[in-house]
Design an enzyme around this catalytic site. Structure first.
Site, PDB file in Angstrom:
ATOM      1  N   GLU A 234       0.893  -1.172   0.000  1.00  0.00           N
ATOM      2  CA  GLU A 234       0.000   0.000   0.000  1.00  0.00           C
ATOM      3  C   GLU A 234       0.921   1.209   0.000  1.00  0.00           C
ATOM      4  O   GLU A 234       1.591   1.477   0.999  1.00  0.00           O
ATOM      5  CB  GLU A 234      -0.891   0.023   1.250  1.00  0.00           C
ATOM      6  CG  GLU A 234      -1.836  -1.157   1.390  1.00  0.00           C
ATOM      7  CD  GLU A 234      -2.989  -1.156   0.398  1.00  0.00           C
ATOM      8  OE1 GLU A 234      -3.089  -0.215  -0.424  1.00  0.00           O
ATOM      9  OE2 GLU A 234      -3.777  -2.105   0.437  1.00  0.00           O
ATOM     10  N   CYS A 268      -2.491   8.746   2.619  1.00  0.00           N
ATOM     11  CA  CYS A 268      -2.237   8.284   1.247  1.00  0.00           C
ATOM     12  C   CYS A 268      -3.443   8.518   0.352  1.00  0.00           C
ATOM     13  O   CYS A 268      -3.306   8.581  -0.857  1.00  0.00           O
ATOM     14  CB  CYS A 268      -1.850   6.819   1.267  1.00  0.00           C
ATOM     15  SG  CYS A 268      -2.929   5.854   2.304  1.00  0.00           S
TER      16      CYS A 268
HETATM   17  P1  NAD Z   1       8.540   4.710   4.755  1.00  0.00           P
HETATM   18  O1  NAD Z   1       8.379   3.967   3.490  1.00  0.00           O
HETATM   19  O2  NAD Z   1       9.820   5.407   4.998  1.00  0.00           O
HETATM   20  O3  NAD Z   1       8.359   3.775   6.033  1.00  0.00           O
HETATM   21  C1  NAD Z   1       7.265   2.901   6.198  1.00  0.00           C
HETATM   22  C2  NAD Z   1       7.704   1.733   7.075  1.00  0.00           C
HETATM   23  O4  NAD Z   1       8.696   0.991   6.385  1.00  0.00           O
HETATM   24  C3  NAD Z   1       8.337   2.135   8.416  1.00  0.00           C
HETATM   25  O5  NAD Z   1       7.978   1.187   9.400  1.00  0.00           O
HETATM   26  C4  NAD Z   1       9.822   2.046   8.122  1.00  0.00           C
HETATM   27  O6  NAD Z   1      10.600   1.790   9.274  1.00  0.00           O
HETATM   28  C5  NAD Z   1       9.858   0.848   7.195  1.00  0.00           C
HETATM   29  N1  NAD Z   1      11.037   0.820   6.305  1.00  0.00           N
HETATM   30  C6  NAD Z   1      11.771   1.860   5.834  1.00  0.00           C
HETATM   31  N2  NAD Z   1      12.778   1.403   5.066  1.00  0.00           N
HETATM   32  C7  NAD Z   1      12.659   0.051   5.032  1.00  0.00           C
HETATM   33  C8  NAD Z   1      13.411  -0.993   4.395  1.00  0.00           C
HETATM   34  N3  NAD Z   1      14.459  -0.734   3.622  1.00  0.00           N
HETATM   35  N4  NAD Z   1      13.017  -2.281   4.574  1.00  0.00           N
HETATM   36  C9  NAD Z   1      11.933  -2.579   5.334  1.00  0.00           C
HETATM   37  N5  NAD Z   1      11.208  -1.628   5.980  1.00  0.00           N
HETATM   38  C10 NAD Z   1      11.554  -0.329   5.826  1.00  0.00           C
HETATM   39  O7  NAD Z   1       7.269   5.622   4.753  1.00  0.00           O
HETATM   40  P2  NAD Z   1       6.802   6.662   5.851  1.00  0.00           P
HETATM   41  O8  NAD Z   1       7.650   7.854   5.718  1.00  0.00           O
HETATM   42  O9  NAD Z   1       6.698   5.996   7.168  1.00  0.00           O
HETATM   43  O10 NAD Z   1       5.269   6.940   5.366  1.00  0.00           O
HETATM   44  C11 NAD Z   1       4.939   7.915   4.443  1.00  0.00           C
HETATM   45  C12 NAD Z   1       4.687   7.318   3.063  1.00  0.00           C
HETATM   46  O11 NAD Z   1       3.855   6.163   3.151  1.00  0.00           O
HETATM   47  C13 NAD Z   1       3.965   8.250   2.147  1.00  0.00           C
HETATM   48  O12 NAD Z   1       4.559   8.278   0.902  1.00  0.00           O
HETATM   49  C14 NAD Z   1       2.554   7.667   2.039  1.00  0.00           C
HETATM   50  O13 NAD Z   1       1.844   7.924   0.890  1.00  0.00           O
HETATM   51  C15 NAD Z   1       2.780   6.251   2.204  1.00  0.00           C
HETATM   52  N6  NAD Z   1       1.586   5.607   2.785  1.00  0.00           N
HETATM   53  C16 NAD Z   1       0.759   4.864   2.000  1.00  0.00           C
HETATM   54  C17 NAD Z   1      -0.378   4.284   2.536  1.00  0.00           C
HETATM   55  C18 NAD Z   1      -1.303   3.432   1.725  1.00  0.00           C
HETATM   56  O14 NAD Z   1      -2.167   2.806   2.297  1.00  0.00           O
HETATM   57  N7  NAD Z   1      -1.177   3.346   0.439  1.00  0.00           N
HETATM   58  C19 NAD Z   1      -0.680   4.473   3.855  1.00  0.00           C
HETATM   59  C20 NAD Z   1       0.172   5.233   4.622  1.00  0.00           C
HETATM   60  C21 NAD Z   1       1.309   5.797   4.072  1.00  0.00           C
END
Ligand code: NAD
Length: 460
Positions: A234, A268
């Site tokens: 997502e 999102c």
């Molecule tokens: P992010 O991708 O940096 O982090 C999300 C999660 O992934 C966190 O728990 C983080 O620790 C983990 N993560 C980061 N790098 C990783 C790696 N290399 N391997 C495994 N896990 C890793 O995102 P964010 O800054 O926390 O959230 C904001 C973004 O998420 C925005 O772009 C938003 O649109 C998106 N988002 C999408 C949805 C959806 O349902 N489509 C919902 C919420 C947020």
């Protein structure tokens, strides 16, 4: 915030910048140990009677219900969510557990007519599932993966975002209090590149459910390829809010702020591209201004507050990199000064459809408005991004509502409203907004393998 110490994270209150907790960060070795415990727990859980799994999940829902106020208060402190929103979020966890619990006993396969025997399918649990959650909706998004995965007979390892581990940790305690077996649902706070990567690469993890940025999602999908690991993604969005001239323009304008300011735009599904038919453009903007400037911004703990701060200094820098606070804007609201990661509600008029602010996800309280000429132009503009998560269509013409709903490449659309996420309906993205669907009647099957068995009825 991640501090310099690799073994712990400071959790800040984004409204005050105070450190409210320090949480240990899981290492790769911690992940190994958690996978081993989860594997053992999952064997017992999947062998249990479906009715017993359902009963325990309903009990978990009841315990969450008893702690709605506590969970909501924690989310106000760690994520800066307005208290009204935070209560809804905790309630969403309860509702999802209840809804998924019912699925445990309804995970029926099929009987398919074939010659010479009986053919049946089974939906079998995958094993250990990793749920990697973001900070924007820490509780609901954690539950969207966790509840159906557990109901389908899996164990869950949840890695919350570095900035928002507290409600997830509390939910794990409540699960034990409800009687869920030890090890079945574990929360592993930690850094994405450490604990997150260890979960993604672990051979004992059968599936990864990731919600977060599109860049990290692509990286996770590539890592999953090595073990042909199942993955649900997502990701981001840049969703349109399409206002036709034949709509109730007043209602469309009055409801638009909530659709991109809720959760301070860190959603999102935020309708951050407002497409308005040219003949009503000026009127819409006139009506939008008071609706935006009266959106109540302030102390998240105050029930009258509709919008709190951004999650972190880094997120505010990201929003400022698109729109400095002194950049010209069509509409700009107020925001508290001083401590806290505040940013005012902002509406921009795009200079063109390829404007960076019109196609990239800002993830802050910023919307960009673009005019369109006719229905075909609206659809073309709506589809002119790499994303396809959600969108809204405002029109009184039923035929147009359906034509445009079918023509917009997005997973979750609403007509004359902005609702998009319900636990009982499927949710997910087209294009680079994601892969797979969560929630809805089929949520459990995303956590199963379909096994086909043929039993010969021929005389031996
Ligand atoms: P992010 O991708 O940096 O982090 C999300 C999660 O992934 C966190 O728990 C983080 O620790 C983990 N993560 C980061 N790098 C990783 C790696 N290399 N391997 C495994 N896990 C890793 O995102 P964010 O800054 O926390 O959230 C904001 C973004 O998420 C925005 O772009 C938003 O649109 C998106 N988002 C999408 C949805 C959806 O349902 N489509 C919902 C919420 C947020």
């Amino acid at each position: 915030m991640t501090n310099d110490h690799p073994h712990e994270h400071h959790v800040l209150n984004p409204a005050t910048e105070e450190v409210i907790a320090t949480v240990p960060a899981a290492s790769a070795a911690d992940v190994d140990a958690a996978v081993a415990r989860a594997t053992t727990a999952q064997h017992g859980w999947s062998a249990a009677a479906p009715a017993d799994r359902a009963r325990l999940l309903r009990r978990f829902a009841a315990v969450v219900d008893d702690h709605i106020e506590e969970l909501a208060a924690l989310e106000v402190r760690e994520a800066g969510h307005p208290i009204g929103n935070a209560r809804w979020e905790a309630g969403n966890v309860r509702d999802l557990l209840d809804y998924a619990a019912g699925g445990a006993e309804r995970l029926t396969g099929s009987q398919i007519p074939v010659a010479g025997g009986l053919n049946v399918t089974f939906h079998e649990p995958l094993g250990v599932v990793a749920v990697i959650a973001p900070w924007n909706f820490p509780m609901p998004i954690a539950a969207w993966g966790t509840a159906p995965a557990l109901a389908a007979g899996n164990a869950v390892l949840l890695k919350p975002a570095e900035t928002t581990p507290l409600t997830a940790l509390r939910l794990a305690e409540l699960a034990l209090e409800a009687g869920l077996p030890e090890g079945l649902f574990q929360v592993l706070p930690g850094a994405g590149p450490v604990a997150g990567t260890a979960l993604v690469e672990h051979p004992g993890v059968a599936k990864v459910v990731f919600t977060g940025s599109t860049g990290v999602g692509k990286e996770i999908m590539a890592r999953c390829a090595a073990g042909v690991k199942r993955v649900t993604l997502e990701l981001g969005g840049k969703s349109p809010n399409i206002v036709f001239a034949d709509a109730d323009v007043e209602l469309a304008a009055r409801s638009a702020p909530g659709s991109f300011l809720d959760n301070t735009g860190q959603d999102c599904c935020a309708r951050s591209r407002i497409l308005v038919q040219r003949s009503v453009y000026d009127r819409f903007m006139e009506l939008l201004e008071p609706a935006v400037t009266s959106f109540a911004v302030g102390d998240p703990a105050d029930p009258a507050t509709a919008m709190g701060p951004l999650i972190s200094a880094a997120q505010r820098e990201r929003v400022r990199s698109y729109v400095p606070e002194d950049a010209p804007a069509a509409i700009r609201g107020e925001a508290p000064r001083g401590k806290g990661f505040w940013y005012p509600a902002t509406v921009l008029e795009a200079t063109g459809p390829q404007d960076r602010t019109a196609v990239e996800e800002i993830f802050g309280p910023v919307a960009v408005v673009l005019p369109f000429e006719d229905e075909a132009d609206a659809v073309r503009l709506a589809n002119a991004t790499d994303y396809g998560l959600s969108g809204s269509i405002w029109t009184r013409d039923v035929g147009r509502a359906l034509r445009v709903s079918r023509a917009v490449a997005a997973g979750n659309l609403s007509v004359n409203s902005h609702s998009s996420v319900r636990y009982s309906t499927p949710f997910g993205g087209y294009k680079q907004s994601g892969l797979g669907r969560e929630l809805g009647p089929d949520a459990l099957t995303a956590f199963t393998e379909t096994k086909n068995v043929f039993i010969s009825t021929e005389e031996q």
